[in-house]
Design an enzyme around this catalytic site. Structure first.
Site, PDB file in Angstrom:
ATOM      1  N   THR A 182      11.306 -40.847 -58.892  1.00  0.00           N
ATOM      2  CA  THR A 182      11.502 -40.851 -60.341  1.00  0.00           C
ATOM      3  C   THR A 182      12.605 -39.853 -60.674  1.00  0.00           C
ATOM      4  O   THR A 182      12.995 -39.029 -59.844  1.00  0.00           O
ATOM      5  CB  THR A 182      10.220 -40.427 -61.083  1.00  0.00           C
ATOM      6  OG1 THR A 182       9.973 -39.025 -60.828  1.00  0.00           O
ATOM      7  CG2 THR A 182       9.012 -41.234 -60.638  1.00  0.00           C
TER       8      THR A 182
ATOM      9  N   ILE B  75       8.570 -32.516 -54.822  1.00  0.00           N
ATOM     10  CA  ILE B  75       9.205 -31.919 -55.991  1.00  0.00           C
ATOM     11  C   ILE B  75      10.714 -32.041 -55.807  1.00  0.00           C
ATOM     12  O   ILE B  75      11.261 -31.579 -54.806  1.00  0.00           O
ATOM     13  CB  ILE B  75       8.799 -30.437 -56.164  1.00  0.00           C
ATOM     14  CG1 ILE B  75       7.268 -30.296 -56.170  1.00  0.00           C
ATOM     15  CG2 ILE B  75       9.417 -29.881 -57.444  1.00  0.00           C
ATOM     16  CD1 ILE B  75       6.551 -31.082 -57.245  1.00  0.00           C
ATOM     17  N   LYS B  76      11.366 -32.666 -56.775  1.00  0.00           N
ATOM     18  CA  LYS B  76      12.815 -32.887 -56.667  1.00  0.00           C
ATOM     19  C   LYS B  76      13.577 -31.695 -57.240  1.00  0.00           C
ATOM     20  O   LYS B  76      13.350 -31.297 -58.385  1.00  0.00           O
ATOM     21  CB  LYS B  76      13.231 -34.160 -57.408  1.00  0.00           C
ATOM     22  CG  LYS B  76      12.811 -35.428 -56.712  1.00  0.00           C
ATOM     23  CD  LYS B  76      13.209 -36.662 -57.497  1.00  0.00           C
ATOM     24  CE  LYS B  76      14.669 -37.006 -57.314  1.00  0.00           C
ATOM     25  NZ  LYS B  76      14.993 -38.308 -57.975  1.00  0.00           N
ATOM     26  N   ILE B  77      14.472 -31.159 -56.433  1.00  0.00           N
ATOM     27  CA  ILE B  77      15.312 -30.031 -56.838  1.00  0.00           C
ATOM     28  C   ILE B  77      16.766 -30.419 -56.602  1.00  0.00           C
ATOM     29  O   ILE B  77      17.117 -30.849 -55.497  1.00  0.00           O
ATOM     30  CB  ILE B  77      14.965 -28.764 -56.034  1.00  0.00           C
ATOM     31  CG1 ILE B  77      13.515 -28.338 -56.293  1.00  0.00           C
ATOM     32  CG2 ILE B  77      15.930 -27.622 -56.376  1.00  0.00           C
ATOM     33  CD1 ILE B  77      13.058 -27.140 -55.472  1.00  0.00           C
TER      34      ILE B  77
ATOM     35  N   ILE C 247       8.823 -36.139 -58.202  1.00  0.00           N
ATOM     36  CA  ILE C 247       8.977 -35.769 -59.610  1.00  0.00           C
ATOM     37  C   ILE C 247       9.947 -34.599 -59.696  1.00  0.00           C
ATOM     38  O   ILE C 247       9.883 -33.663 -58.893  1.00  0.00           O
ATOM     39  CB  ILE C 247       7.613 -35.427 -60.263  1.00  0.00           C
ATOM     40  CG1 ILE C 247       7.802 -35.108 -61.750  1.00  0.00           C
ATOM     41  CG2 ILE C 247       6.900 -34.294 -59.523  1.00  0.00           C
ATOM     42  CD1 ILE C 247       6.487 -35.014 -62.520  1.00  0.00           C
TER      43      ILE C 247
END
Length: 372
Positions: free
Chosen positions: A44, A139-141, A108
């Protein structure tokens, strides 16, 4: 209809869906894609959530409940998005269990407004991991300069990370270094390295879109001969870098301690130019231990007529380097293009987040109980 998706999976490519909405979850569509189209993960981003929440009425009940409680707009967005990610993660949990945590993942993203703030990004990553509370979350960084130390620290805390918005080979090498640094921190802290997973999202189609635009402006036959070559060449050279980094003694020591490789993930794989095959960013980037996250249209196109003929990356590095060199000789600066794309990528996600704030605020006001 072909068995292309099965063959793609058999080649070691994990098929992920680059989309999520409550309707896709509640209708059973996501479960169907997992069952029938070999989908083993979901990504996402702020643009995807902005589109999902602003269209249809799938979120009205939750928004109405939140409006009654008087939560802030940002709290509402976090509750809505983490609920979707949590539900999707539960649907994908059997895949996660069957692959030892490698797949069955839902990603996300941290608030894109924090892309240039290392400490705030780490804090946000910790909060998101806590809010979703599912082991199969990424976790998207973003891979900005400030994002690199945040990636290392987040991995070092034992949180699995999807590094996003990678466009350049130089930045990709820094991302892999940050990943290894994070694993070394986690090891020092006594964490179980086998439980930490990561992917590095290397963006594809946007590279062709920007470079082709510059090629078209030149207008020469020599220039036009290079159309549609940059993105695949760039990604193939990224895979070469991946092979090099994960062939080092530094990696070997971590692998011995139980660490998992950070897989390359091909992102932005929807073809924008109708002159090209609508599956080229899938078929031309088949390689072992990769992920390809696809918009639904690309997924279905690949299923329908994708030609999967084995590893498309091995043995391609010399040609890929020659293609990028030829583009550079035209006077098109690779460094300038990838820097622009990173800035635009962050800006696009930030704009989508701001649009999401506005539309959610309007919905909360519309659904709030009348006073009187």
């Amino acid at each position: 209809m072909t068995d292309a998706l099965k063959r793609l999976s058999d080649e070691g490519v994990a098929i992920w869906l680059d989309d999520l909405s409550r309707k896709r979850i509640t209708s059973g569509n996501l479960a169907e894609l997992i069952d029938q189209q070999h989908v083993v993960g979901v990504t996402t981003n702020p643009s995807i959530f902005q589109k999902a929440i602003s269209q249809g009425d799938g979120y009205d009940q939750q928004l109405a409940d939140l409006a009654v409680r008087g939560v802030t707009v940002e709290e509402a967005i976090r509750m809505i998005t983490t609920a979707d990610v949590r539900d999707a993660a539960d649907i994908l949990r059997p895949v996660y269990d069957n692959t030892g945590g490698k797949d069955g993942r839902v990603s996300i993203e941290v608030d894109p407004r924090l892309a240039h703030n290392t400490h705030a990004t780490v804090a946000e990553a910790k909060q998101l991991a806590w809010l979703v509370d599912r082991p199969n979350t990424f976790i998207k960084i973003p891979a900005t300069e400030a994002g690199l130390p945040a990636i290392a620290e987040t991995i070092g805390l034992g949180i699995s990370v999807n590094v996003t918005l990678i466009f350049s080979l130089e930045r990709y090498r820094k991302v892999m270094d940050a990943f290894l640094t994070g694993l070394e921190k986690a090891k020092e802290r006594g964490l179980d390295l086998s439980q930490i997973h990561s992917v590095a999202s290397f963006f594809v189609s946007r590279v062709d879109t920007e470079i082709d635009k510059r090629i078209d402006a030149l207008g020469t036959d020599e220039a036009k001969a290079q159309r549609g070559k940059a993105a695949v060449a760039n990604a193939r050279l990224a895979y070469q870098a991946y092979e090099e980094v994960f062939g080092t003694d530094r990696w070997a020591a971590l692998e011995k301690a139980g660490a998992n490789k950070q897989r390359p993930l091909w992102a932005s794989t929807g073809v924008k130019d109708k002159a090209y095959s609508d599956t080229m960013y899938v078929t031309d980037l088949v390689a072992p231990n990769t992920v390809n996250t696809m918009p639904e249209a690309t997924l279905l196109a690949t299923e329908d007529h994708g030609e999967i003929t084995g590893d498309a990356v091995a043995g391609s590095y010399e040609r890929a380097r020659a293609d990028l060199d030829a583009i550079e000789k035209l006077g098109i600066s690779y460094d300038e293009v990838v820097q622009l794309l990173e800035k635009e990528g962050v800006d696009k996600f930030e704009d989508a987040w701001n649009d999401l704030l506005k539309s959610t605020e309007a919905e909360l006001k519309r659904l709030a109980p009348s006073k009187g």
